[in-house]
Structure formats: structure tokens, C-alpha cells
Design an enzyme around this catalytic site. Structure first.
Site, PDB file in Angstrom:
ATOM      1  N   GLU A  75      32.546  34.671  43.980  1.00 52.39           N
ATOM      2  CA  GLU A  75      31.235  34.382  43.385  1.00 52.39           C
ATOM      3  C   GLU A  75      31.410  34.590  41.900  1.00 52.39           C
ATOM      4  O   GLU A  75      31.551  35.717  41.433  1.00 52.39           O
ATOM      5  CB  GLU A  75      30.158  35.300  43.987  1.00 52.39           C
ATOM      6  N   PRO A 111      35.236  49.311  35.743  1.00 51.32           N
ATOM      7  CA  PRO A 111      35.550  50.644  35.213  1.00 51.32           C
ATOM      8  C   PRO A 111      34.359  51.406  34.662  1.00 51.32           C
ATOM      9  O   PRO A 111      34.348  52.643  34.701  1.00 51.32           O
ATOM     10  CB  PRO A 111      36.571  50.341  34.098  1.00 51.32           C
ATOM     11  N   CYS A 126      23.971  36.981  37.619  1.00 50.47           N
ATOM     12  CA  CYS A 126      24.663  35.712  37.894  1.00 50.47           C
ATOM     13  C   CYS A 126      23.665  34.602  38.202  1.00 50.47           C
ATOM     14  O   CYS A 126      23.828  33.457  37.769  1.00 50.47           O
ATOM     15  CB  CYS A 126      25.622  35.884  39.074  1.00 50.47           C
TER      16      CYS A 126
END
Length: 465
Positions: free
Chosen positions: A236, A165, A270
């Protein structure tokens, strides 16, 4: 739509100032229905489009991104806080990946002949499966989307984007770029909706599969919904990547790489190095040099070229990170640097180094998605491997040593989707990215990504008469 307490709008705020950028109303059920209908029609057109025409559209798209680079980079920086230099690099990486797909995708997706006895003709065709819903994160507002949608769409599928968002401006800017490049209207489209609507869309017959990059909790929910509907999913889910430094490593290079691997994008990556596992003989020297280098990491205005990192993307994420630091310290770790929120406007957090971090502590067991480095000392190389594998995650990792052959043997024992020897994890169009264990499953990029959402259709034509 859901009757939950979820706000009916997606909100984008500048993380450096807290100022409101824009709001995006959630789509109504009727709007979602029209969106899916238009998307299905665009997919039917696209799957029938010859490969050379798809490739031409990809070349136009890469040119469009480069033409709009400054506008897109400024939008990325304003919405999620990464430095303007990094944002420019993100746009270029998207364009370069589209170029690679255009250059190499047709051969990878071409019919693959199978040698067989006799005169029969056998081959495998890689055919599109339909519309793929992409639930994407905010930390790379364009790159994560192009990384997913690029291979998926070149193979003839459609892509429906459910973006985070707080970066909906980037989502719509990317949709506009696809349309400007001549892709069928509606083939790349944005879904602005709550979780209940996302679940409904996954279940819809017009959607064939789903790919998600995000948290374990979000991944588990999406995978459960997709599984119930008997639809493929790719996940993922982040990681707690180990950065292993053995006694024979080049420490100066390892320290320099470690700083970049941990603090790039304010640690919101990540594949970032999160657990620094040091073999005992070099632990003290590496730690001393690493802390000295970390002191030079400057958090500041992301539009200022002098800033090394910008703010964290959201205030709640900064609060969560600080809680992990405090729990780690309460469990017995030592604060060597930083460890606090920056007073004043913006979601800034000081570059932080924790030493004496052990399994069972938050900074070892959990994914720390921010500028916090956790240092752990291993007795020897065997202990380092054991510590690296002591994690629910298995996305990527680094291994530093002067003995490459030994490193290759160790790499086979590390429970990760990728190992980077004398380097730190990065993504490239030519190599697959993805994880094992609770970091998810499936692969993006390279030939794996191009074929991930295809129907590998076997065709066996028997010779008659």
C-alpha cells in the site's frame, strides 16, 4: 548488520517540541537470529491453536487496548504529533476492528464447501502461510499495525513488525498489549533494524511473506527482495486521491468534507484528499468557501483540544512538502492560503491552498503528505474523470454529485481501489482497502484481508467402495 552510514539506533522525538523521547538500538545479528527462532516457535504453537481460543485472545486484546487508551493515545501524540482527540480515536478504532474480526473472522476463515456432481466431498481450507513481516509507517502508529496484523494473525500466521524508527515506543506498547492479552510470546514481535537487515529477514526461510505500507521507493525495494525470494508481498504505497466536485453537488457538505479529508492528521494520510478537481460552473464558489473554511484550521499543540491539527511528524518531511509547494508555485500555480513553515519549535506547517494546479506540477503529480490542498478546474465531468485518472497513483477518491446513479457509472471509470460517493475515503473493518497502479496491490481488511495471507487449500475427497 550493514556497514552503511545508517545510524545504529532508532530515534523518537516529539515533533511539537523537538525533544528526544527515546532511542532504540538496532538488534545485532545474533539478536535477530534469536528473534526469528522464537517467532517460528510461537507460530507453530499459534497455528495449532483452535479458532475459538484465538478469538478469545482477540477479545482480550481489544479490552487491553481500551484499558490502556489514555496511555497509548498520549504516546501516539508525543511520538508523531497527531491531536490527542485523534489519537484516542485511533486506539478505539483498533479495538473495534479486533472486535469485528473476533465476531466475523471464524465464519470467513471456515472451510468453504464446493458444490460438485456426485457424492465426492470438496471444500477449500484457508490455512496460515507462516510468519508475515510487516513494514509499517508512522502516520497511524497503532492503526496501521492492527489493520495489517489483525487479519493476518487471526488466520493463524505470526506477525513480525518493522515499524518506522520515530514511533518505536508505540511499536513496543502494542507488543506489550499482545503479550498481556495472552498471545504466545514472540508471535507479535518487533524488528529494530536497518534496510539491509530487513532484506536479509525477507529472504530468511522462517519468513513466508511481507506486507508494506509506505512510499513507492520502499515498496519497490521490498517487492524486489520478496520477488527474488519467491515470496508473496502486499503493498500500500500511498496516493494522490482526487476529490471530484460536479456542478450538481451539495457544495456546503462537499466543502466541510473536503476540509476534513485534506487536513485530518495534518494531511499525513495515504487516503487523504489531495487533488480537488472542480467542475467549472461551481469552481469559483467552492474555492471561495473552501479557502474560508481552511482559514479556520488551527495548527497548534496537539495536546490542546482547541488545536485542529498538530505538527508534521518530522522536520525532513516538512522540508520536502515545502519544496513541493515552491515547485508548484514556480510552475505557475497561485498561493491562496498559507504556504510556509511556522517559525519556532516543532514541525508546524501552515494549512495551505494552491489554485490553478495543473498536470505536470508537483502538487498534482506527486503525493503531498501534509496540510496542502491543490485545486484544479475541469471543463466538465468528462474532463474531471480524465484529470482524476491522470496520476501514477490509484488508491482512493471522492465523487460529489446529486445524481447517485450517474456517480455509480462514473465510479467504474475511476482508476482507484476505492470510490467514496458524497463522502471522503476512510477505512472500515468491513470493506477492503488497497490500490492499483503505483499505489500498490493486495487488499487489507474485510474478508479479502482475512484470506490475503492464507493458503487456499483445495481438498477433494472421492467417495470409494
Amino acid at each position: 548488520m550493514s556497514a552503511s552510514n545508517t545510524p545504529a539506533v532508532a530515534t523518537s522525538r516529539n515533533p511539537a517540541t523537538g525533544e528526544l523521547i527515546a532511542t532504540y538500538p538496532y538488534q545485532t545479528p545474533d539478536e535477530v537470529e534469536r528473534l526469528l527462532d522464537a517467532h517460528a516457535a510461537a507460530f507453530r504453537l499459534w497455528r495449532a491453536t483452535p479458532m475459538h481460543e484465538r478469538v478469545a485472545a482477540y477479545r482480550r486484546l481489544s479490552a487491553t487496548l481500551r484499558d490502556r487508551s489514555e496511555t497509548l493515545a498520549a504516546l501516539i501524540t508525543s511520538e508523531m504529533g497527531k491531536t490527542i482527540a485523534a489519537a484516542r480515536g485511533e486506539v478505539e478504532k483498533c479495538a473495534a476492528t479486533l472486535d469485528w474480526l473476533a465476531d466475523n473472522g471464524p465464519a470467513i476463515l471456515a472451510d468453504e464447501p464446493v458444490a460438485i456432481d456426485g457424492d465426492d466431498q470438496v471444500y477449500v481450507s484457508y490455512l496460515p502461510v507462516g510468519t508475515v513481516l510487516g513494514v509499517m509507517p508512522w502516520n497511524f502508529p497503532l492503526w496501521q499495525v492492527v489493520r495489517a496484523s489483525g487479519p493476518i494473525m487471526l488466520s493463524g500466521n505470526g506477525f513480525l513488525l518493522k515499524h518506522a524508527p520515530n514511533v518505536m515506543g508505540s511499536a513496543y506498547a502494542l507488543q506489550q498489549a499482545y503479550e498481556a492479552a495472552g498471545f504466545p510470546p514472540g508471535l507479535f514481535a518487533n524488528l529494530v533494524a536497518d534496510n539491509d537487515t530487513v532484506a536479509h529477514v525477507i529472504d530468511d526461510a522462517r519468513v513466508a511473506a511481507v506486507t508494506l505500507t509506505g512510499s513507492m521507493r520502499a515498496g519497490a525495494a521490498v517487492a524486489a527482495t520478496a520477488g527474488k525470494a519467491l515470496k508473496k508481498s502486499l503493498l500500500e504505497l500511498g496516493g494522490a486521491d482526487a476529490f471530484i466536485v460536479l456542478a450538481d453537488a451539495n457544495l456546503d457538505l462537499a466543502v466541510k468534507a473536503g476540509i476534513e479529508a485534506r487536513f485530518q492528521n495534518a494531511g499525513q494520510v495515504c487516503l487523504a484528499a489531495k487533488r480537488f478537481i472542480l467542475e467549472q460552473p461551481i469552481a469559483e464558489e467552492f474555492t471561495r468557501k473552501f479557502i474560508a473554511a481552511a482559514r479556520l484550521v488551527k495548527a497548534g499543540d496537539p495536546f490542546d483540544m482547541a488545536s485542529t491539527i498538530g505538527p508534521m511528524a518530522r522536520g525532513d518531511l516538512r522540508d520536502e512538502l515545502h519544496g513541493q509547494v515552491e515547485r508548484t508555485l514556480a510552475a505557475g500555480a497561485t498561493l491562496a492560503l498559507g504556504g510556509h513553515k511556522v517559525e519556532g519549535p516543532g514541525n508546524y506547517y501552515t494549512p495551505t491552498v494552491l489554485t490553478g494546479v495543473l498536470p505536470g506540477m508537483a502538487a498534482f503529480d506527486e503525493e503531498t503528505f501534509g496540510p496542502v490542498a491543490a485545486i484544479t478546474v475541469a471543463h466538465d465531468a468528462e474532463h474531471a474523470i480524465e484529470l482524476a485518472n491522470t496520476s501514477d497513483y490509484g488508491l482512493g477518491g471522492s465523487l460529489w454529485t446529486g445524481d447517485i446513479q450517474r456517480a455509480r457509472r462514473i465510479a467504474r471509470r475511476l482508476e482507484t481501489g476505492g470510490v467514496f460517493i458524497n463522502g471522503y475515503p476512510a477505512t472500515n473493518a468491513r470493506i477492503p482497502v488497497g490500490g492499483v497502479k503505483k499505489s500498490g496491490y493486495g487488499r487489507e481488511l474485510s474478508h479479502f484481508g482475512l484470506r490475503e495471507f492464507t493458503n487456499a487449500q483445495a481438498v477433494w475427497a472421492r467417495t470409494v467402495g
